[in-house]
Design an enzyme around this catalytic site. Structure first.
Site, PDB file in Angstrom:
ATOM      1  N   HIS A  24      15.664  11.789  -2.735  1.00  0.00           N
ATOM      2  CA  HIS A  24      14.980  11.069  -1.654  1.00  0.00           C
ATOM      3  C   HIS A  24      13.719  11.770  -1.152  1.00  0.00           C
ATOM      4  O   HIS A  24      12.814  11.138  -0.647  1.00  0.00           O
ATOM      5  CB  HIS A  24      15.957  10.865  -0.490  1.00  0.00           C
ATOM      6  CG  HIS A  24      15.374  10.049   0.621  1.00  0.00           C
ATOM      7  ND1 HIS A  24      14.845   8.787   0.422  1.00  0.00           N
ATOM      8  CD2 HIS A  24      15.213  10.297   1.950  1.00  0.00           C
ATOM      9  CE1 HIS A  24      14.397   8.312   1.571  1.00  0.00           C
ATOM     10  NE2 HIS A  24      14.609   9.209   2.506  1.00  0.00           N
ATOM     11  N   ASP A  81      17.530   8.387  -5.958  1.00  0.00           N
ATOM     12  CA  ASP A  81      17.487   8.372  -4.498  1.00  0.00           C
ATOM     13  C   ASP A  81      18.739   7.680  -3.973  1.00  0.00           C
ATOM     14  O   ASP A  81      18.972   6.510  -4.269  1.00  0.00           O
ATOM     15  CB  ASP A  81      16.228   7.610  -4.050  1.00  0.00           C
ATOM     16  CG  ASP A  81      15.979   7.709  -2.555  1.00  0.00           C
ATOM     17  OD1 ASP A  81      16.933   7.941  -1.800  1.00  0.00           O
ATOM     18  OD2 ASP A  81      14.808   7.546  -2.157  1.00  0.00           O
ATOM     19  N   SER A 126      10.040   7.074   3.466  1.00  0.00           N
ATOM     20  CA  SER A 126      11.340   6.651   3.982  1.00  0.00           C
ATOM     21  C   SER A 126      11.203   5.691   5.174  1.00  0.00           C
ATOM     22  O   SER A 126      10.502   4.692   5.057  1.00  0.00           O
ATOM     23  CB  SER A 126      12.146   7.902   4.322  1.00  0.00           C
ATOM     24  OG  SER A 126      13.494   7.580   4.514  1.00  0.00           O
TER      25      SER A 126
END
Ligand SMILES: *[C@@H]1O[C@H](CO)[C@@H](O)[C@H](O)[C@H]1NC(C)=O
Ligand SMILES: *[C@@H]1O[C@H](CO)[C@@H](O)[C@H](O)[C@H]1NC(C)=O
Length: 356
Positions: free
Chosen positions: A328, A289, A202
């Site tokens: 995610h 995601d 991320s």
């Protein structure tokens, strides 16, 4: 269409409940005014708010972690220590041993020395750069460390400045990239000839690309780079984040939301840094995601193929179908993940002990 219907029904209901039409209309107008003028302008002129929204250091869970006792978080055989990354700034680090060394570590005469010296035992070492919010002890991060240690790799995970038990200062891109580079050097000095792989997740992929480009340019590249759920740059990330969706069509969106970040030193231009990353790259991204849309990870991959030198090492992209629900932060749940990693190491000619 449905949204408009709901708004209209809501206003009609208020009216029906005896609130004067004038009040209802005025209220609706004020809500729109605040949403589309006050909020964006407040954000635009508030660097403090922008930094906090990007780094989210105040979102802290689980609470009450004793970082000195990683075993309480399901990580026996883990050492907690601190690295000073610049004057008066130190970051908290966990060194999670490969599964096969946990018992030996218990019996070691000097634990500190044992952990320190184990880093050069030829097993791969993964330096994990986490995303925004919370700490190195968050369950989905811990689950990934467990998976990697089970593959008999070392994992080194730390908290950038501003997070968890690291120094309480407001993070900046330059600051946390610097922290990553210093912890990297700390590990690099100890790994000998063991493979040293940087793994970013991320926002940590933005830190990884920036930091690894420095490492490559200074002649100290890692053995490989793994990017989990990456974006191409922070502008696109904010443009496509669900929280900004209601503002996206505003005429001044770019000026209101994107330009100020850059003047505030927050760029995370992975799609430029990656040009200098001449080390094998593996990108992992789930189609479902929502936080970092799949499309942005794929964009980074496409750009990388174009702008990296012709003789750059391999780059692979591995997508995960929506039906698995990895979204995610749950790619660690993919049963085929260890196989994907091993195969990548294999194709990148990274030496891993065949018994692993
Ligand atoms: C373990 O080794 C470190 C580094 O050599 C040393 O500073 C420390 O005092 C030792 N600890 C014990 C308990 O002997
Ligand atoms: C840690 O490892 C490095 C490199 O292997 C070595 O030079 C250093 O003396 C070690 N320190 C301790 C405290 O064992």
């Amino acid at each position: 269409m449905i949204k408009r219907f709901i708004y209209a029904a809501f206003l009609a209901a208020l009216w029906h409940w005896g609130i004067e039409l004038k009040t209802v209309l005025l209220g609706g107008f004020l809500v729109l005014l605040v949403t589309y003028t006050v909020v964006p302008l407040f954000y635009h002129y508030n660097g403090w708010l922008q930094r906090h929204l990007v780094f989210l250091t105040f979102v802290n869970y689980p609470k009450g972690i004793d970082f000195d006792k990683p075993e309480n978080e399901g990580l026996p055989g883990t050492r907690n220590f601190y690295v000073e990354t610049e004057d008066n700034i130190r970051v908290g680090v966990w060194h999670i041993l490969p599964a096969s060394l946990i018992d030996t570590a218990e019996a070691a005469e000097n634990r500190t020395e044992f952990f320190n010296n184990s880093l050069c035992d030829d097993r791969p070492v993964l330096l994990y750069l986490h995303g925004n919010t919370a700490s190195r002890a968050v369950p989905h991060r811990v689950e990934l460390y467990k998976l990697l240690r089970k593959m008999d790799y070392h994992v080194v995970a730390f908290d950038y400045r501003g997070y968890a038990d690291s120094s309480k200062v407001v993070p900046t891109e330059t600051g946390i990239v610097h922290d990553a580079c210093v912890v990297y050097r700390y590990v690099k000095e100890r790994v000998g000839t063991s493979p040293l792989v940087v793994w970013g997740h991320s926002l940590g992929t933005g830190v990884s690309c920036h930091a690894v480009s420095h490492m490559c340019l200074s002649g100290e590249p890692p053995t490989a780079l793994i990017l989990e759920s990456p974006f191409n740059n922070i502008k696109d990330e904010i443009r496509y984040h669900p929280l900004t969706s209601i503002f996206r069509k505003m005429p001044k969106f770019e000026w209101l939301f994107l330009t100020p970040l850059s003047s505030n030193g927050i760029d995370f231009r992975s799609d430029e840094h990656i040009a200098h990353i001449n080390t094998p790259i593996l990108i992992l991204h789930a189609e479902d995601d929502l936080v970092v849309p799949y499309m942005l990870g794929h964009k980074l991959y496409e750009v990388a193929k174009k702008i990296r030198p012709k003789d750059a090492d391999l780059i692979q992209f591995k997508g995960f179908e929506s039906k698995h629900g990895y979204a995610h932060k749950f790619i660690y749940m993919a049963p085929e993940l260890p196989q994907i990693i091993r195969q990548f190491f294999n194709e990148a000619k990274i030496k891993i002990d065949s018994s692993n």
